[in-house]
Write an enzyme that holds these catalytic residues in place. Structure first.
Site, PDB file in Angstrom:
ATOM      1  CB  SER A 267      13.372  67.372  34.121  1.00  7.41           C
ATOM      2  OG  SER A 267      14.414  68.020  34.837  1.00  7.41           O
ATOM      3  CE  LYS A 268      10.481  71.648  28.395  1.00  6.84           C
ATOM      4  NZ  LYS A 268      11.034  71.440  27.070  1.00  6.84           N
ATOM      5  NE  ARG A 269      16.620  69.624  37.760  1.00  2.00           N
ATOM      6  CZ  ARG A 269      17.759  69.006  38.005  1.00  2.00           C
ATOM      7  NH1 ARG A 269      18.896  69.562  37.677  1.00  2.00           N
ATOM      8  NH2 ARG A 269      17.759  67.813  38.583  1.00  2.00           N
ATOM      9  CG  HIS A 270      18.807  67.431  32.976  1.00  4.57           C
ATOM     10  ND1 HIS A 270      17.700  66.884  33.565  1.00  4.57           N
ATOM     11  CD2 HIS A 270      19.814  67.309  33.872  1.00  4.57           C
ATOM     12  CE1 HIS A 270      18.030  66.451  34.770  1.00  4.57           C
ATOM     13  NE2 HIS A 270      19.286  66.694  34.974  1.00  4.57           N
ATOM     14  N   GLY A 271      18.028  70.843  29.754  1.00  2.00           N
ATOM     15  CA  GLY A 271      18.035  71.267  28.355  1.00  2.00           C
ATOM     16  C   GLY A 271      16.888  70.611  27.623  1.00  2.00           C
TER      17      GLY A 271
END
Length: 494
Positions: A267-271
């Site tokens: 998801s987003k928080r992984h980049g």
RNA sequence: GGGGCCAUCGUCUAGGGGUUAGGACACCGCCCUUUCACGGCGGCAGCACGGGUUCAAAUCCCGUUGGCCCUACCA
């Protein structure tokens, strides 16, 4: 190895994203597998847009998907025409679900109703939510109790439409189970009693996802449904629908999901999760294809897994030739940016300048376009050690403008009084061909008792403001004699 | 809660009864070198846990743990 392909059926795969505003790389990987499989078997690859979620589906969002697919080189044989909602390519369109509502879904629902395979249910969402809440409170499993199944409600009152799911003794069941023989996961069994009569059309008449998928896949003659394994649990519902509609079900292959570095859903928080971001980071589409394909898939050459660097760097043609659903992993894979970077670098090294140029151009200033082909070739070849197109563009920054500032420590270290005479002499060199430059350098450093390194570093600082640049002769050639003399002159004649 | 899936180096994986558990990325070291890189060579590092079955288990069986999916009038 080709047992997964029944010889009698034309191979048709499809990628069916919903337009949420970006194209997720997990989706691209699924699309890639569909594409590889179709190509391998000389089949057809369809792009179908699942835009029934009106709140998110806009023409802009659909365009993002289409352009992402195109950038990635995953061209579809049938599907929408980019940028024109009213057009499509292929015999079984339209390929946007909202455009199939009246023509395809409504009649299919009516037919099921007429045949008594589906029924109107007058239980409202509120009632159902209430019953569900009560069941949960009592610690029980909630399943719709089929109370409207035999009621034969007519259409005089609002009603949703439910499919009559098998009760357990239907002959097509295997010991009461719906059996899915998945090309990747193997044989999966779902007790018929664990599924309830699911809704195929809402009270407002719009069909639901699981229903549309089956109607579309049969209508478009999809032979192999290759999709993310988050759909595994939906499959028994769909299989029941195929039976109700008396269609032959396609083969299914559920590919494992892509996880982030920490093992959680990517998801987003992984980049970066959107394909567009990878484009902007300077990856070659071919590198993205390779990295994505090699996640969960180990190609086998003559039954042996690939195990050299050379074999690791497959071309599209090799991937197509080697592709086999049976060699896909069952377990999820974590996305590793390091590996993508490595593949990107390797593929950049191996590509011709002409192959790189169209992808490289967006990262360069307008001035690039006015350069000659010979110059462009030279510029690309001298920066081809870069890990990404962004890095390569960075290597060329010195070309477009004189350095805005100078690394003072480097100036002190390299532009010394002992090299200045050599720099002056260098300005006299006329011939900027590689060999001539080399010869000129040699005589200058010999005369001044310097090492090549001394002159090269001093030049880098004078020309680029820092002690780092492409190989020194390339640096000079790319800049051209006039610019070199101008930039060096500021240091030696001042 | 119910149904389903999954589990080998940090990561991607090969191997599926007897292997010094193989490769790739990353990391570390050395070499090369006109900078940065590239490249070459070498190294570190793994079978989730517990029970079985067997002469022999990473491999087969059961269990545990952990992760994920579905369980919507979302897709």
């Amino acid at each position: 190895m080709t047992s997964e392909v029944s010889m009698s059926r034309r191979i048709v795969t499809r990628f069916a994203p919903s337009p949420t505003g970006m194209l997720h790389i997990g989706g691209v990987r699924t699309a890639l597998f569909c594409w590889l499989f179709a190509k391998k078997h000389g089949g057809t690859f369809i792009l179908r847009v699942e835009d029934t979620d009106l709140t998110r589906s806009t023409d802009d969002n659909i365009r993002i998907i289409e352009e992402g697919m195109e950038w990635c080189g995953l061209l579809w044989d049938e599907g929408p025409v980019v940028g024109d909602p009213s057009k499509w390519i292929g015999p079984n369109g339209p390929y946007r679900q909202m455009q199939r509502m009246e023509s395809h879904y409504k009649p299919a629902i009516q037919k099921l109703l007429d045949e008594g395979k589906a029924y109107r249910c007058r239980c409202t969402k509120e009632e159902l939510d209430g019953r569900r809440a009560m069941a949960e409170k009592a610690g029980e499993i909630f399943q719709y109790d089929r109370r409207c199944r035999e009621a034969n409600h007519d259409d005089s009152q609002p009603a949703s439409i439910r499919l009559k799911m098998p009760l357990g003794s239907e002959p097509w069941l295997e010991q009461g189970d719906i059996v899915l023989r998945d090309l990747i996961k193997g044989e999966l069994r779902f007790p018929a009693t664990s599924l309830d009569d699911w809704i195929i059309a809402r009270t407002d008449g719009t069909p639901t996802y699981n229903f549309c998928v089956v109607v579309d896949d049969t209508d478009m003659e999809v032979s192999h449904v290759i999709r993310g394994d988050d759909h595994v649990a939906n499959t028994p519902k769909q299989i029941a629908l195929y039976h109700a509609m008396e269609y032959e079900a396609p083969a299914f292959a559920h590919v494992p999901m892509i996880l982030g570095k920490d093992g959680a859903k990517l998801s987003k928080r992984h980049g970066a999760t959107s394909i567009t971001e990878y484009q902007q980071m300077g990856f070659l589409p071919s590198a993205v294809r390779l990295a994505l394909a090699r996640l969960s898939w180990t190609p086998k050459i003559d039954g042996r897994a690939i195990d050299t660097v050379e074999e690791e760097l497959l071309t599209d043609e090799e991937m197509i030739q080697l592709f086999d659903l049976g060699d896909i992993q069952k377990s999820p894979a974590r996305f590793d940016l390091d590996k993508l970077n490595w593949m990107n670098q390797k593929l950049i090294q191996r590509a011709t300048w002409q192959e790189i140029e169209p992808h490289f151009r967006p990262f360069l200033p307008e001035a690039w376009n006015s350069k000659s082909d010979a110059w462009k070739a030279h510029a690309i070849q001298s920066t081809q050690k870069g890990k990404s197109l962004v890095e390569m563009a960075g290597f060329l920054e010195f070309v477009w403008a004189p350095p805005a500032e100078f690394d003072q420590a480097a100036v002190a270290k390299f532009i010394t009084e002992t090299v200045k005479p050599a720099l002056k002499e260098l300005c006299a060199l006329q011939d900027y061909e590689h060999d001539a430059l080399h010869a000129g350098f040699n005589s200058i450093i010999e005369k001044n008792g310097l090492k090549l390194k001394d002159l090269a570093q001093a030049l880098r600082v004078a020309l680029c403001g820092k002690p780092v640049s492409p190989p020194i002769f390339d640096t000079l050639m790319l800049l051209g004699r006039d610019e070199v003399v101008a930039r060096v002159g500021k240091w030696v004649w001042a």
